[in-house]
Scaffold this motif. Sequence first.
Motif, PDB file in Angstrom:
ATOM      1  N   PRO A 183       0.828  -1.216   0.000  1.00  0.00           N
ATOM      2  CA  PRO A 183       0.000   0.000   0.000  1.00  0.00           C
ATOM      3  C   PRO A 183       0.858   1.261   0.000  1.00  0.00           C
ATOM      4  O   PRO A 183       1.791   1.374   0.781  1.00  0.00           O
ATOM      5  N   TYR A 184       0.538   2.167  -0.902  1.00  0.00           N
ATOM      6  CA  TYR A 184       1.252   3.450  -0.939  1.00  0.00           C
ATOM      7  C   TYR A 184       0.296   4.565  -0.546  1.00  0.00           C
ATOM      8  O   TYR A 184      -0.762   4.713  -1.153  1.00  0.00           O
ATOM      9  N   THR A 185       0.678   5.342   0.446  1.00  0.00           N
ATOM     10  CA  THR A 185      -0.118   6.508   0.823  1.00  0.00           C
ATOM     11  C   THR A 185       0.237   7.628  -0.131  1.00  0.00           C
ATOM     12  O   THR A 185       1.366   8.120  -0.127  1.00  0.00           O
ATOM     13  N   VAL A 186      -0.738   8.034  -0.929  1.00  0.00           N
ATOM     14  CA  VAL A 186      -0.457   9.028  -1.963  1.00  0.00           C
ATOM     15  C   VAL A 186      -0.861  10.426  -1.497  1.00  0.00           C
ATOM     16  O   VAL A 186      -0.248  11.420  -1.873  1.00  0.00           O
ATOM     17  N   ILE A 187      -1.972  10.490  -0.718  1.00  0.00           N
ATOM     18  CA  ILE A 187      -2.369  11.776  -0.132  1.00  0.00           C
ATOM     19  C   ILE A 187      -2.456  11.585   1.380  1.00  0.00           C
ATOM     20  O   ILE A 187      -3.122  10.672   1.868  1.00  0.00           O
ATOM     21  N   ASP A 188      -1.779  12.475   2.087  1.00  0.00           N
ATOM     22  CA  ASP A 188      -1.760  12.408   3.557  1.00  0.00           C
ATOM     23  C   ASP A 188      -2.253  13.745   4.091  1.00  0.00           C
ATOM     24  O   ASP A 188      -1.523  14.742   4.031  1.00  0.00           O
ATOM     25  N   ASN A 189      -3.490  13.747   4.548  1.00  0.00           N
ATOM     26  CA  ASN A 189      -4.080  14.952   5.150  1.00  0.00           C
ATOM     27  C   ASN A 189      -3.945  16.170   4.230  1.00  0.00           C
ATOM     28  O   ASN A 189      -3.472  17.232   4.649  1.00  0.00           O
ATOM     29  N   GLY A 190      -4.329  15.990   2.998  1.00  0.00           N
ATOM     30  CA  GLY A 190      -4.350  17.096   2.037  1.00  0.00           C
ATOM     31  C   GLY A 190      -3.058  17.288   1.265  1.00  0.00           C
ATOM     32  O   GLY A 190      -3.014  18.091   0.331  1.00  0.00           O
ATOM     33  N   ARG A 191      -2.005  16.566   1.664  1.00  0.00           N
ATOM     34  CA  ARG A 191      -0.711  16.746   0.995  1.00  0.00           C
ATOM     35  C   ARG A 191      -0.452  15.583   0.060  1.00  0.00           C
ATOM     36  O   ARG A 191      -0.550  14.423   0.464  1.00  0.00           O
ATOM     37  N   VAL A 192      -0.092  15.917  -1.199  1.00  0.00           N
ATOM     38  CA  VAL A 192       0.236  14.864  -2.160  1.00  0.00           C
ATOM     39  C   VAL A 192       1.683  14.426  -1.927  1.00  0.00           C
ATOM     40  O   VAL A 192       2.592  15.260  -1.897  1.00  0.00           O
ATOM     41  N   LEU A 193       1.879  13.116  -1.765  1.00  0.00           N
ATOM     42  CA  LEU A 193       3.229  12.567  -1.579  1.00  0.00           C
ATOM     43  C   LEU A 193       3.703  12.081  -2.954  1.00  0.00           C
ATOM     44  O   LEU A 193       3.432  10.951  -3.370  1.00  0.00           O
ATOM     45  N   SER A 194       4.427  12.976  -3.637  1.00  0.00           N
ATOM     46  CA  SER A 194       4.802  12.706  -5.040  1.00  0.00           C
ATOM     47  C   SER A 194       5.659  11.451  -5.168  1.00  0.00           C
ATOM     48  O   SER A 194       5.512  10.687  -6.121  1.00  0.00           O
ATOM     49  N   HIS A 195       6.540  11.261  -4.179  1.00  0.00           N
ATOM     50  CA  HIS A 195       7.447  10.107  -4.244  1.00  0.00           C
ATOM     51  C   HIS A 195       6.643   8.809  -4.225  1.00  0.00           C
ATOM     52  O   HIS A 195       6.871   7.899  -5.029  1.00  0.00           O
ATOM     53  N   ASN A 196       5.672   8.739  -3.313  1.00  0.00           N
ATOM     54  CA  ASN A 196       4.843   7.521  -3.216  1.00  0.00           C
ATOM     55  C   ASN A 196       3.978   7.348  -4.455  1.00  0.00           C
ATOM     56  O   ASN A 196       3.720   6.214  -4.896  1.00  0.00           O
ATOM     57  N   LEU A 197       3.512   8.482  -5.009  1.00  0.00           N
ATOM     58  CA  LEU A 197       2.690   8.418  -6.220  1.00  0.00           C
ATOM     59  C   LEU A 197       3.488   7.781  -7.358  1.00  0.00           C
ATOM     60  O   LEU A 197       2.993   6.913  -8.087  1.00  0.00           O
ATOM     61  N   GLY A 215     -15.565  12.911  -6.323  1.00  0.00           N
ATOM     62  CA  GLY A 215     -16.195  14.183  -5.977  1.00  0.00           C
ATOM     63  C   GLY A 215     -15.304  15.145  -5.215  1.00  0.00           C
ATOM     64  O   GLY A 215     -15.805  16.087  -4.591  1.00  0.00           O
ATOM     65  N   ALA A 216     -13.996  14.946  -5.265  1.00  0.00           N
ATOM     66  CA  ALA A 216     -13.089  15.876  -4.574  1.00  0.00           C
ATOM     67  C   ALA A 216     -12.559  16.879  -5.588  1.00  0.00           C
ATOM     68  O   ALA A 216     -12.164  16.511  -6.693  1.00  0.00           O
ATOM     69  N   SER A 217     -12.561  18.161  -5.194  1.00  0.00           N
ATOM     70  CA  SER A 217     -12.124  19.184  -6.151  1.00  0.00           C
ATOM     71  C   SER A 217     -10.602  19.334  -6.145  1.00  0.00           C
ATOM     72  O   SER A 217      -9.998  19.742  -7.138  1.00  0.00           O
ATOM     73  N   SER A 218      -9.983  18.995  -5.020  1.00  0.00           N
ATOM     74  CA  SER A 218      -8.519  19.119  -4.958  1.00  0.00           C
ATOM     75  C   SER A 218      -7.979  18.175  -3.877  1.00  0.00           C
ATOM     76  O   SER A 218      -8.757  17.694  -3.042  1.00  0.00           O
ATOM     77  N   PRO A 219      -6.662  17.925  -3.883  1.00  0.00           N
ATOM     78  CA  PRO A 219      -6.096  17.053  -2.843  1.00  0.00           C
ATOM     79  C   PRO A 219      -6.323  17.591  -1.424  1.00  0.00           C
ATOM     80  O   PRO A 219      -6.353  16.816  -0.470  1.00  0.00           O
ATOM     81  N   GLN A 220      -6.506  18.912  -1.294  1.00  0.00           N
ATOM     82  CA  GLN A 220      -6.707  19.486   0.040  1.00  0.00           C
ATOM     83  C   GLN A 220      -7.989  18.997   0.702  1.00  0.00           C
ATOM     84  O   GLN A 220      -8.143  19.108   1.918  1.00  0.00           O
ATOM     85  N   ASP A 221      -8.921  18.470  -0.124  1.00  0.00           N
ATOM     86  CA  ASP A 221     -10.186  17.965   0.426  1.00  0.00           C
ATOM     87  C   ASP A 221     -10.090  16.520   0.902  1.00  0.00           C
ATOM     88  O   ASP A 221     -11.060  15.971   1.410  1.00  0.00           O
ATOM     89  N   VAL A 222      -8.913  15.928   0.703  1.00  0.00           N
ATOM     90  CA  VAL A 222      -8.761  14.490   0.970  1.00  0.00           C
ATOM     91  C   VAL A 222      -7.962  14.277   2.240  1.00  0.00           C
ATOM     92  O   VAL A 222      -6.895  14.874   2.425  1.00  0.00           O
ATOM     93  N   TYR A 223      -8.455  13.397   3.099  1.00  0.00           N
ATOM     94  CA  TYR A 223      -7.732  13.056   4.322  1.00  0.00           C
ATOM     95  C   TYR A 223      -6.697  11.961   4.034  1.00  0.00           C
ATOM     96  O   TYR A 223      -5.560  12.050   4.460  1.00  0.00           O
ATOM     97  N   ALA A 224      -7.132  10.917   3.307  1.00  0.00           N
ATOM     98  CA  ALA A 224      -6.206   9.820   2.984  1.00  0.00           C
ATOM     99  C   ALA A 224      -6.594   9.201   1.660  1.00  0.00           C
ATOM    100  O   ALA A 224      -7.773   8.970   1.393  1.00  0.00           O
ATOM    101  N   LEU A 225      -5.569   8.946   0.838  1.00  0.00           N
ATOM    102  CA  LEU A 225      -5.780   8.186  -0.383  1.00  0.00           C
ATOM    103  C   LEU A 225      -4.632   7.199  -0.466  1.00  0.00           C
ATOM    104  O   LEU A 225      -3.475   7.586  -0.586  1.00  0.00           O
ATOM    105  N   ILE A 226      -4.997   5.909  -0.386  1.00  0.00           N
ATOM    106  CA  ILE A 226      -3.977   4.840  -0.354  1.00  0.00           C
ATOM    107  C   ILE A 226      -4.201   3.937  -1.554  1.00  0.00           C
ATOM    108  O   ILE A 226      -5.324   3.493  -1.805  1.00  0.00           O
ATOM    109  N   VAL A 227      -3.122   3.672  -2.291  1.00  0.00           N
ATOM    110  CA  VAL A 227      -3.203   2.849  -3.498  1.00  0.00           C
ATOM    111  C   VAL A 227      -2.555   1.503  -3.226  1.00  0.00           C
ATOM    112  O   VAL A 227      -1.438   1.444  -2.711  1.00  0.00           O
ATOM    113  N   TYR A 228      -3.248   0.416  -3.606  1.00  0.00           N
ATOM    114  CA  TYR A 228      -2.688  -0.933  -3.450  1.00  0.00           C
ATOM    115  C   TYR A 228      -2.131  -1.418  -4.782  1.00  0.00           C
ATOM    116  O   TYR A 228      -2.457  -0.858  -5.833  1.00  0.00           O
ATOM    117  N   GLY A 229      -1.326  -2.453  -4.702  1.00  0.00           N
ATOM    118  CA  GLY A 229      -0.698  -3.003  -5.900  1.00  0.00           C
ATOM    119  C   GLY A 229      -1.696  -3.516  -6.921  1.00  0.00           C
ATOM    120  O   GLY A 229      -1.440  -3.522  -8.130  1.00  0.00           O
TER     121      GLY A 229
END
Lengths: 241, 126
Positions: A183-197, A215-229
Motif C-alpha cells: 500500500p502506498y499513501t499518496v495523499i496524507d491529510n491534504g498533501r500529495v506525496l509525489s514520491h509515493n505516487l 467528488g473531490a475538487s482538490s487534494p486538500q479535500d482528501v484526508y487519505a488516499l492509499i493505493v494498493y498493488g
Amino acid sequence: MPFCAYYAQNEREAERLGVTVIRTVVVFAALILLMRVMGKRELGEMQLSDLIVSVLIANLAALPIQDIDMPLINGVIPIVVLFACEMIISDATLRSVKLRALLYGKPCMLIKDGKIIQSHMRSCRFTIDELTEELRGKSITDISTVKYAVLETDGTLNAVQYESEQPATARQLGVQAQALGYPYTVIDNGRVLSHNLRLSGHDMNWLDKQLKARGASSPQDVYALIVYGTGEVYYAAKEDK
Amino acid sequence: MRNLYLGVATLLVIGAVSFWSSCRVDGLVDSMSAHIDIAESRSLEGDFEGATDNLRAAFGIWMRDEQFRQLFIRHPDAERATEAYCELLGALLSGDSGRAEGCFLRLRAQLEDIREMERITLASVL
C-alpha cells in the motif's frame, strides 16, 4: 519596594524562566538527536540495557531543566555517556553470542509439546497466571494446543500452536489468494506525496481522475488516499474543511 | 561497527573534555592561589593595602574566566567562592587581621573544593 528594584527582580525572574525554557528545548533536541542516532531498536522491543538506559535518561534529562544552577553541559554529558555506552554494548552484543547471553540471558522454553516445563517456570519466576494471561492475549485458551511457548529475552512470550490448531492457509486449502500488493499513501491529510505516487506507478493525471471520480475538487479535500498493488484505492475525504 | 566507533569516539571526546576542564580548573586555582598567598603574607605583616591589591589581582583572574566558570563549574560553588572573596576584601579594608585570617582559610577551602570536584579521584566519584 521601589519600582527599579521591583522591575529588576521581575526581570531576573523572567530571565530565569527564559533560561529554563531554552534548556528544556536544548535537552529535548539532544534526546531526539541521540535517539535518532541510536536507531529503531530503542523504540521497539527493549532489551535489558535498553530499558536501563531509557529509565536513567528519563531521570537525567530532568536535572538540567529543573536545576538551572547546574551547568547545562553537566546535565547533558551523562546522557551522552549513557548513549555512547549503549551504542558500544549494542554493537558488541551483535558480534558476540556469549556477550549477548551474558547481558541479556537466553530465551526460556516454558511449554513444550503441550506440557508446561515447571522447572523453567520456576527459574524464570513466571507464574501460571502470567502464562495464561499472555496466552489469552494471543487468543489461546487451551494450553494443550500449544506446541512451544518461549519467554524471550525482552520479556515477551511467543507461542506456536500445533499445526492442526493453526488457521489454514490459502495454500493448504488449494485456494488462490489475491495479493493486495504494497500500500502506498499518496495523499496524507491534504498533501500529495509525489514520491509515493511515483512508486505506485501512477502520475498526477491519474490522481486527478481518481479525485474527480470521488467528488473531490482538490487534494486538500482528501484526508487519505492509499493505493494498493492491485489498483484498489482506499479513499477518505476530510470531515471538516 | 559504526555504532561501536561512534560510541568509543564519543567517550574519548568526553574524556578529553573532562581532562581539559580539570587542567583548566587546576590552572585557575593555582594562579589565584599564588596571589592569595602573597596577600596573606602581606596581611600578616600588617600591609592591608598591599594585601588588597594582590587579592584584587586574584579576583581579576577569577572574573576573566567567567565564561568557563559558567559552563563547567556548578554555580553555587562559584558563587560561594565569590562571596568568600568579598568577605575577605571587607576584612582587609577594615583592617581586621583576625577576621581576615579566617576569611583567607575559607577562600582557600572553597577554591580547593572546586579543584577537588573536577579531579577524577575515588573521593570525588563517591
